[in-house]
Design an enzyme around this catalytic site. Structure first.
Site, mmCIF file in Angstrom:
data_model
loop_
_atom_site.group_PDB
_atom_site.id
_atom_site.type_symbol
_atom_site.label_atom_id
_atom_site.label_comp_id
_atom_site.label_asym_id
_atom_site.label_seq_id
_atom_site.Cartn_x
_atom_site.Cartn_y
_atom_site.Cartn_z
ATOM 1 N N SER A 251 0.912 -0.967 -0.118
ATOM 2 C CA SER A 251 -0.081 -0.256 -0.085
ATOM 3 C C SER A 251 0.882 1.262 0.005
ATOM 4 O O SER A 251 2.051 1.021 0.170
ATOM 5 C CB SER A 251 -0.802 -0.074 1.093
ATOM 6 O OG SER A 251 -1.677 -1.195 1.367
ATOM 7 N N ASP A 323 6.793 -9.830 11.101
ATOM 8 C CA ASP A 323 6.566 -11.242 11.262
ATOM 9 C C ASP A 323 5.936 -11.518 12.403
ATOM 10 O O ASP A 323 6.529 -11.547 13.722
ATOM 11 C CB ASP A 323 7.896 -11.849 11.093
ATOM 12 C CG ASP A 323 8.179 -13.248 11.179
ATOM 13 O OD1 ASP A 323 6.988 -13.665 11.208
ATOM 14 O OD2 ASP A 323 9.264 -13.857 10.958
ATOM 15 N N ASP A 326 5.226 -17.865 13.050
ATOM 16 C CA ASP A 326 6.230 -18.890 13.160
ATOM 17 C C ASP A 326 5.578 -20.124 13.261
ATOM 18 O O ASP A 326 4.705 -20.650 13.524
ATOM 19 C CB ASP A 326 6.813 -18.452 14.645
ATOM 20 C CG ASP A 326 7.757 -17.538 14.538
ATOM 21 O OD1 ASP A 326 8.204 -16.754 13.529
ATOM 22 O OD2 ASP A 326 8.150 -17.087 15.630
#
Length: 779
Positions: A251, A323, A326
């Site tokens: 974006s 992140d 996991d």
């Protein structure tokens, strides 16, 4: 002889009349699915009547007595225009698509049932504050009022599928669950890396995802059986551009303060990028309640304004790229158990029954560990065990309450307080009030005991466990910067040494650098200049690469022609020029050559960041250190240019000067179900030539193997804080989800050409008037 001919004529006439009757009947049924014009409808629970006007573009302006009544009205309107889109959203998230589509969507359903999105949304609903639940309840009442009134005539698709079931508040939460899942795709990257470790050294595998600014050092000692499981799992997971999937997202958003705007008040622009479809993700609306206005992009299925302004602040979002997913390698510990730091624990086990149209039910056994669902069971029950942790699957997701708080915020301080309550997905929230601009990172980022989440980590010893969350002030935030401007286009949002580890993998900064260049070109920006920036088609990536590409020695006549054209090109991805086609074909072939040298599949690596890294990864004056090319990149660039030109000549003729980017690079808007039906796909899909590519502000992301634009800004907004009623908006392809309606396509050309509209309190023309009344009241 006359008698047989007379009978034949009668038979033919009958057949013609029968065909006409069938066509008329089908046409009548389809006509019955149009929402119609003026209407009075009763909705249970309304505190007072609600007045709605519809303008010629199909945009509603709602006047309601309070937030709950406004939510009921938006629910009614979303159902009126987008109910089938909402139906697909909740089914995709809940793993129920195969019930209406068949075995084609079983991979999606099996994944969603494994992740358990619906059950987690139901648990989150219980923990939401009463005021948020009240709005969700009101929205559901509005949707269900339309369903009750129209049944299977609520949308063309329901004529075949039957009437939809009632809407629930949990269904609305599934939209946020979907966004949280697809706007954070690290676990798929972990799978891709793990699969490659079967035959490539760790440093080579990690190099296929170039690091922007440096990061940690993951373990890479995965067992061969595990890497094989990772490869099998990565192969079966649904991926973009398949139906009901989303791309790696991106974006643009930027803002300047009053010292840098022509009005003396801040300006803000934002355009989130998602996969193109028919209908689009967004539905424009203006909602007025006493003391408050909401204007901008709503999302069918959700009662809150997602992007826009509330009369006091304006905001937009970009994906942070943090992140928050996991994979953990669990160790079996006997029958039905796995190892933890406290010894063996039993798997939590449940069974899921997936209804499949035209086939037997699919029974899925799902195991969960303390880290999360066991996703490896999708391909290899009994083999190596991979469980996934995802922030948006964690308990206590308050994203709905956070978005409601943002809708109610009076200034950027209040917006900053709402940011951590928008627990998922992790986004960059760019916001402006009448005096200041700010950037906050929303949501919660896991704190790892060790590691950087680049590869699956051991789960038994707890050494890589998540031990808490970073949120709010612990995450990057900037308020009233001295520079007077804020920019984010998905590049790294904080320096590599930021105290909280946000992630290893980042988008390149090409679009952000272009925004900064354009902001620096003027001391006083306007709404018009910001809107023009949103359709800018200059590629900073191309400008970076061209000096090196122009030094390539051509191997044949077509390559000489290509280089002569690139020699006079400034990197603008204009629809009416051949150079963007040549450049993109060359870079695609070059990246493929890098992967082919290593025996790596097309999708198992970074995108153009890999090609850019290869072009820049060499010592000054030579390319002896170009690791991606196995040494000197010159021969690989030469060969890939020849291959690209051969491809283009075969497709478009042998005169490169006659090629046009827009002929190949067309934005495609297709119905998720009817896109494969030969006759209906023409009615339910459209294309339009566009400028730009994956690296430009006018985003035109492409699927592998084609230049068709399938990913970009379905919504653009520009907000002037001196008068928010002057804000500019556009969506694509249109307002309606009924593919037979002209309003399904009414914004495509304006969107492509940079056109915009405003959403002032009163439309210039009203084409329909809807009056909602409390159930039992006299209209």
């Amino acid at each position: 002889m006359r008698q047989p001919f007379r009978q034949l004529r009668r038979v033919l006439a009958f057949l013609v009349l029968l065909a006409a009757a069938l066509v008329a009947g089908v046409g009548g049924l389809l006509w019955g699915t149009f929402p119609g014009g003026d209407r009075i409808a009763a909705i249970p629970g309304l505190a007072a009547p609600v007045d709605i006007t519809i303008d010629p573009d199909g945009i509603p302006r709602v006047r309601a007595a309070n937030a709950a009544d406004a939510a009921a009205a938006i629910g009614f309107l979303h159902a009126r225009e987008r109910l089938f889109q909402m139906e697909l959203m909740r089914r995709a998230a809940a793993g129920e698509l195969s019930e209406i589509i068949g075995s084609l969507t079983l991979p999606n359903d099996r994944l969603m049932r494994t992740l358990g999105l619906r059950a987690r949304a139901e648990a989150d609903l219980v923990g939401l504050p009463p005021e948020t639940r009240a709005v969700l309840d009101a929205y559901a009442r509005g949707v269900n009022a339309w369903i009750a009134a129209r049944g299977r005539f609520a949308a063309p698709e329901f004529l075949v599928l039957g009437p939809p079931r009632p809407w629930t508040p949990t269904d609305s939460l599934l939209w946020g669950k979907t966004m949280g899942l697809y706007l954070s795709g690290n676990w798929r990257t972990e799978l891709a890396r793990a699969a490659l470790l079967r035959r490539l050294p760790p440093q080579v595998v990690l190099g296929l995802w170039p690091v922007a600014g440096g990061a940690g050092h993951p373990e890479a000692n995965l067992a061969p059986a595990l890497t094989a499981t990772a490869a099998r799992l990565a192969a079966v997971l649904p991926s973009f551009p398949a139906p009901f999937t989303l791309p790696a997202s991106a974006s643009n958003a930027w803002a300047v303060d009053g010292a840098r705007s022509a009005t003396g008040a801040p300006l803000l622009a934002g355009d989130p990028h998602l996969g193109f479809g028919m209908p689009g993700v967004w539905y424009l609306a203006r909602i007025d309640t006493p003391g408050r206005v909401l204007a901008g992009a709503t999302a069918p299925g959700v009662p809150f304004l997602v992007l826009g302004h509330n009369g006091r602040i304006a905001w937009s979002f970009t994906t942070t790229g943090a992140d928050v997913q996991d994979l953990f390698v669990e160790t079996p510990a006997g029958d039905g158990a796995y190892l933890t730091p406290d010894g063996p624990h039993a798997f939590a086990v449940r069974q899921e029954r997936i209804l499949v149209r035209g086939a037997p039910d699919d029974i899925l056994t799902v195991r969960e560990t303390r880290h999360g669902p066991v996703v490896s069971d999708l391909v290899a029950p009994g083999g190596p065990i991979l469980a996934v942790s995802m922030a948006n699957l964690a308990a206590g997701d308050t994203a709905a309450a956070g978005l409601q708080a943002l809708n109610d915020a009076d200034d950027i301080d209040a917006a900053g307080q709402a940011a951590p309550r928008i627990t998922s997905p992790v986004q960059n929230l760019l916001v402006a009030d009448r005096r200041r601009i700010a950037l906050f990172v929303t949501g919660r980022v896991p704190i790892r005991r060790a590691g950087d989440g680049a590869l699956p980590a051991p789960g038994a010893d707890g050494g890589h466990d998540w031990i808490g969350w970073a949120a709010g002030a612990e995450l990057p935030h900037i308020v009233a910067p001295a520079s007077g401007r804020l920019v984010n286009a998905n590049e790294r949002v904080a320096p590599a040494d930021f105290p909280v580890f946000l992630g290893r993998d980042w988008f390149a900064d090409w679009r952000a650098r272009r925004i900064r260049d354009l902001l620096g070109a003027s001391d006083r920006h306007t709404q018009a200049s910001f809107a023009s920036m949103q359709t800018d088609a200059v590629s900073t990536f191309a400008r970076d690469a061209l000096p090196r590409l122009r030094r390539v020695v051509p191997a044949d006549a077509p390559s000489r022609t290509a280089l002569s054209l690139l020699d006079v090109w400034d990197g603008t991805m204009a629809a009416d020029r051949p150079q963007p086609l040549i450049f993109n074909a060359w870079m695609r072939r070059f990246r493929q050559a890098i992967l082919s040298r290593l025996g790596v599949a097309e999708g198992a690596a970074a995108g153009l960041e890999l090609a850019a890294d290869a072009l820049s990864n060499h010592a000054p004056g030579d390319e002896a250190g170009a690791a991606h090319c196995g040494g000197d990149c010159g021969p690989m660039l030469q060969q890939s240019l020849s291959a690209a030109m051969a491809d283009l000549i075969a497709a478009g003729g042998d005169d490169p000067t006659a090629w046009r980017w827009g002929e190949q690079h067309q934005a495609a808007f297709a119905h998720p179900l009817l896109r494969t039906v030969p006759v209906l796909r023409r009615l339910a899909g459209r294309r339009i030539p566009t400028p730009g590519d994956d690296t430009t502000l006018f985003r035109g992301g492409m699927a592998a193997g084609a230049f068709t634009s399938v990913h970009g800004a379905e919504y653009r907004g520009v907000y002037d804080l001196s008068d928010l009623d002057r804000s500019l908006f556009v969506v694509t392809p249109g307002q309606s989800g009924n593919f037979m309606s002209p309003l399904a396509w009414n914004f495509m050309q304006r969107w492509r050409d940079g056109g915009t509209i405003s959403l002032g309190p009163t439309p210039a023309t009203v084409v329909a008037h809807i009056h909602l009344v409390p159930e039992g009241a006299t209209p």
